[in-house]
Design an enzyme around this catalytic site. Structure first.
Site, short mmCIF file in Angstrom:
data_model
loop_
_atom_site.label_atom_id
_atom_site.label_comp_id
_atom_site.label_asym_id
_atom_site.label_seq_id
_atom_site.Cartn_x
_atom_site.Cartn_y
_atom_site.Cartn_z
N HIS A 171 0.70 -1.14 -0.67
CA HIS A 171 -0.23 -0.41 -0.05
C HIS A 171 1.50 1.24 -0.17
O HIS A 171 1.96 1.61 0.98
CB HIS A 171 -0.79 -0.54 0.97
N ASP A 208 -7.64 -5.45 0.48
CA ASP A 208 -8.31 -6.30 -0.82
C ASP A 208 -8.42 -7.26 -0.85
O ASP A 208 -8.96 -8.19 -1.16
CB ASP A 208 -8.25 -5.48 -2.01
N1 ACO Z 1 4.18 -7.82 -4.60
C1 ACO Z 1 5.35 -7.36 -4.69
N2 ACO Z 1 6.23 -6.53 -4.60
C2 ACO Z 1 4.89 -5.58 -4.61
C3 ACO Z 1 4.32 -5.14 -3.93
C4 ACO Z 1 3.26 -5.85 -4.34
N3 ACO Z 1 2.37 -6.72 -4.03
N4 ACO Z 1 3.99 -3.93 -3.77
C5 ACO Z 1 4.99 -3.47 -4.06
N5 ACO Z 1 5.84 -3.94 -4.40
C6 ACO Z 1 7.44 -3.20 -3.91
C7 ACO Z 1 7.87 -2.83 -5.15
O1 ACO Z 1 7.59 -3.87 -6.84
C8 ACO Z 1 9.20 -2.39 -5.25
O2 ACO Z 1 9.75 -2.47 -5.09
P1 ACO Z 1 11.14 -1.37 -5.25
O3 ACO Z 1 11.16 -0.49 -4.61
O4 ACO Z 1 12.40 -2.79 -5.59
O5 ACO Z 1 10.98 -1.60 -6.84
C9 ACO Z 1 8.14 -1.67 -3.80
O6 ACO Z 1 8.06 -3.10 -2.80
C10 ACO Z 1 7.16 -0.84 -3.88
O7 ACO Z 1 6.40 -0.74 -4.45
P2 ACO Z 1 5.93 0.26 -4.96
O8 ACO Z 1 4.93 0.25 -6.51
O9 ACO Z 1 6.54 1.74 -5.87
O10 ACO Z 1 4.73 1.49 -4.15
P3 ACO Z 1 3.59 1.64 -4.29
O11 ACO Z 1 3.59 2.77 -2.70
O12 ACO Z 1 4.04 2.92 -6.28
O13 ACO Z 1 2.55 1.02 -4.97
C11 ACO Z 1 0.76 -0.40 -5.25
C12 ACO Z 1 1.28 0.48 -4.33
C13 ACO Z 1 0.01 0.00 -5.80
C14 ACO Z 1 -0.92 -0.87 -3.43
C15 ACO Z 1 1.27 -1.74 -4.60
O14 ACO Z 1 1.77 -1.90 -3.78
C16 ACO Z 1 0.19 -2.67 -5.68
O15 ACO Z 1 1.10 -2.86 -6.76
N6 ACO Z 1 -0.29 -3.91 -4.58
C17 ACO Z 1 -0.68 -4.98 -5.50
C18 ACO Z 1 -1.91 -4.54 -5.97
C19 ACO Z 1 -3.46 -3.84 -4.85
O16 ACO Z 1 -2.72 -4.70 -3.55
N7 ACO Z 1 -3.43 -3.31 -4.95
C20 ACO Z 1 -4.23 -2.13 -4.46
C21 ACO Z 1 -4.05 -1.50 -3.36
S1 ACO Z 1 -5.53 -1.14 -1.45
C22 ACO Z 1 -6.64 -0.08 -2.37
O17 ACO Z 1 -6.67 0.09 -3.33
C23 ACO Z 1 -7.82 -0.09 -2.34
#
Ligand code: ACO
Length: 431
Positions: free
Chosen positions: A308, A366
């Site tokens: 998140h 979620d």
């Molecule tokens: N699985 C694996 N790796 C992950 C995940 C994941 N679910 N989420 C983040 N990471 C990693 C990223 O690859 C990144 O790695 P890096 O630093 O080596 O590049 C690091 O963790 C930080 O993640 P970001 O994508 O930069 O974080 P951001 O805040 O931009 O994204 C998000 C947040 C979109 C929720 C992301 O965690 C994600 O895609 N999760 C899966 C989708 C999801 O569950 N979304 C629902 C969110 S809650 C809502 O909106 C109701």
């Protein structure tokens, strides 16, 4: 605003800039950069707005490090345990918990505005039966502005209230119409004697050829999920509603824009994606494979329902849903326990994994919500619609706050331009 300042030093010019600092009631201080370009000719750069407070708001507060979520100052755990979705909707919209008389009046108002214009209902026949429900619902919400002209004067507080009550009352009816259309079943009209969630279940699952009794356990479960999804400060879809609304567009269009933003798998579309992922994993012995895929930089796969932008510890909403899942699956007599067990095992493995620990990746709202929706008999393609129904309250509340704020300006970010510098046009024959 305080008389505190934040100082930026430019080592190149030796110039230092004093920026005013805003004090929130709780949370980090906010450095005011509004004069930075006008007075010093520089922009700030913050793609994804990770360090940007886009507005002033008094609706919802999140402390991502501590896993705290509060609506109007009330902790989500207390609201989840003691309140109802209708009461939470009142709280978000009006800022205070209602008295019994205020709640009765509000509830009555919502219950008696649930029908939608029949012409609007006929729109659904224009969609193919396998259209995604989010496509149908966002399209129909956008077209509400063509029907309800009496609530689109955004400068009139009464109109704004009419709009707010109308969208909250009618969104379950629109969602149910999308569901019935995708099932090829006749539309079921709302029943004003039913509470918000019972009415929704009735419109989804009743058929003209049979008696349908709403299961109070199912209605209670839905009510809880709706409380947890009602608002979440300046998330992607809410910011979209604010940005679209800042141009002065009609509120139905602004909400439809937010709904479209919600649909993405990185946001509200994740609840559907989680179930797809769990079904694909299939059994506990394959979890390791998927955890490895999620960690692989060359693989676009991510653990859906994990991570998140704001929460760097357990999402408090996920804690509540997880605690509720066991009890609910049992009370609903549902046999979805294997999928829940798989989710629990996946969580356990991921939370022990160095990659997830280092990056502070925890289950979000979620991760478990889809398991409850499934147990209620709601198909996967409707999960994000369910989220949208609840979040309508938050979207409307933020839209009202923004429109009523005399300081609101059209949202218009700037950019770090990295394209070509000036060059001369060459006629096509000489390229
Ligand atoms: N699985 C694996 N790796 C992950 C995940 C994941 N679910 N989420 C983040 N990471 C990693 C990223 O690859 C990144 O790695 P890096 O630093 O080596 O590049 C690091 O963790 C930080 O993640 P970001 O994508 O930069 O974080 P951001 O805040 O931009 O994204 C998000 C947040 C979109 C929720 C992301 O965690 C994600 O895609 N999760 C899966 C989708 C999801 O569950 N979304 C629902 C969110 S809650 C809502 O909106 C109701």
């Amino acid at each position: 605003m305080t008389d505190k300042h934040f100082t930026l030093n430019d080592p190149e010019s030796g110039e230092s800039v004093q920026l005013a600092v805003h004090e929130p009631t709780v949370g980090p201080k906010v450095v005011d950069v509004t004069q930075l370009y006008g007075e010093h000719g520089v922009f700030t750069f913050d793609p994804g707005y990770a360090a940007t407070a886009s507005c002033e708001s008094s609706i919802t507060y999140i402390d991502g490090e501590a896993g705290v979520l509060m609506y109007r100052g009330y902790p989500i755990e207390q609201l989840a345990k003691q309140s109802t979705f209708t009461e939470v909707a009142y709280l978000l919209l009006h800022g205070e918990l209602p008295t019994a008389a205020q709640l009765d009046e509000f509830d009555h108002s919502i219950r008696t505005h649930t029908m939608i214009n029949e012409s609007l209902l006929r729109f659904f026949n224009g969609f193919h039966h396998n259209a995604h429900p989010m496509a149908m619902v966002s399209g129909v919400v956008a077209s509400m502005s063509a029907f309800y002209h009496d609530s689109t004067n955004i400068h009139d507080p009464h109109d704004r209230d009419v709009f707010a009550y109308r969208i909250i009352a009618k969104i379950p009816t629109i969602a149910a119409a999308a569901y019935k259309h995708s099932r090829g079943q006749p539309f079921v009209y709302p029943q004003n004697q039913l509470d918000y969630c019972s009415n929704l279940l009735h419109m989804f699952f009743a058929v003209p050829s049979d008696q349908y009794e709403v299961d109070p356990v199912a209605a209670e479960a839905l009510d809880l999920l709706f409380i947890l999804h009602a608002d979440h400060e300046q998330n992607c879809s809410t910011s979209t509603v604010r940005l679209a609304g800042s141009s002065g567009t009609n509120p139905y269009s602004a909400i439809a824009a937010g709904m479209s933003a919600l649909w993405g798998p990185a946001h509200g579309g994740a609840n559907e994606a989680v179930i797809n992922m769990l079904e694909e994993i299939g059994s506990a012995d394959r979890i390791g494979l998927y955890v490895s895929k999620a960690k692989d930089r060359n693989d676009p796969f991510r653990l859906m329902g994990f991570g998140h932008r704001v929460y760097k510890s357990y999402d408090p909403r996920a804690t509540i849903i997880r605690e509720t899942c066991h009890r609910l699956l049992e009370r609903l007599g549902h046999n979805d326990t294997p999928l829940f067990e798989l989710a629990l095992r996946l969580e356990e493995i991921a939370l022990k994994d160095e990659y997830f620990v280092e990056k502070n990746l925890y289950p979000n709202v979620d991760f478990y919500s889809g398991i409850i929706y499934r147990a209620l008999g709601i198909p996967k393609s409707m999960f994000t619609v369910m989220f949208a129904i609840a979040r309508c309250v938050g979207w409307v509340t933020h839209w009202r706050e923004m429109v009523a704020d005399p300081g609101t300006r059209i949202g218009r970010p700037r950019q770090l331009y990295v394209g070509p510098t000036r060059r001369d046009y060459s006629p096509i024959g000489s390229r």
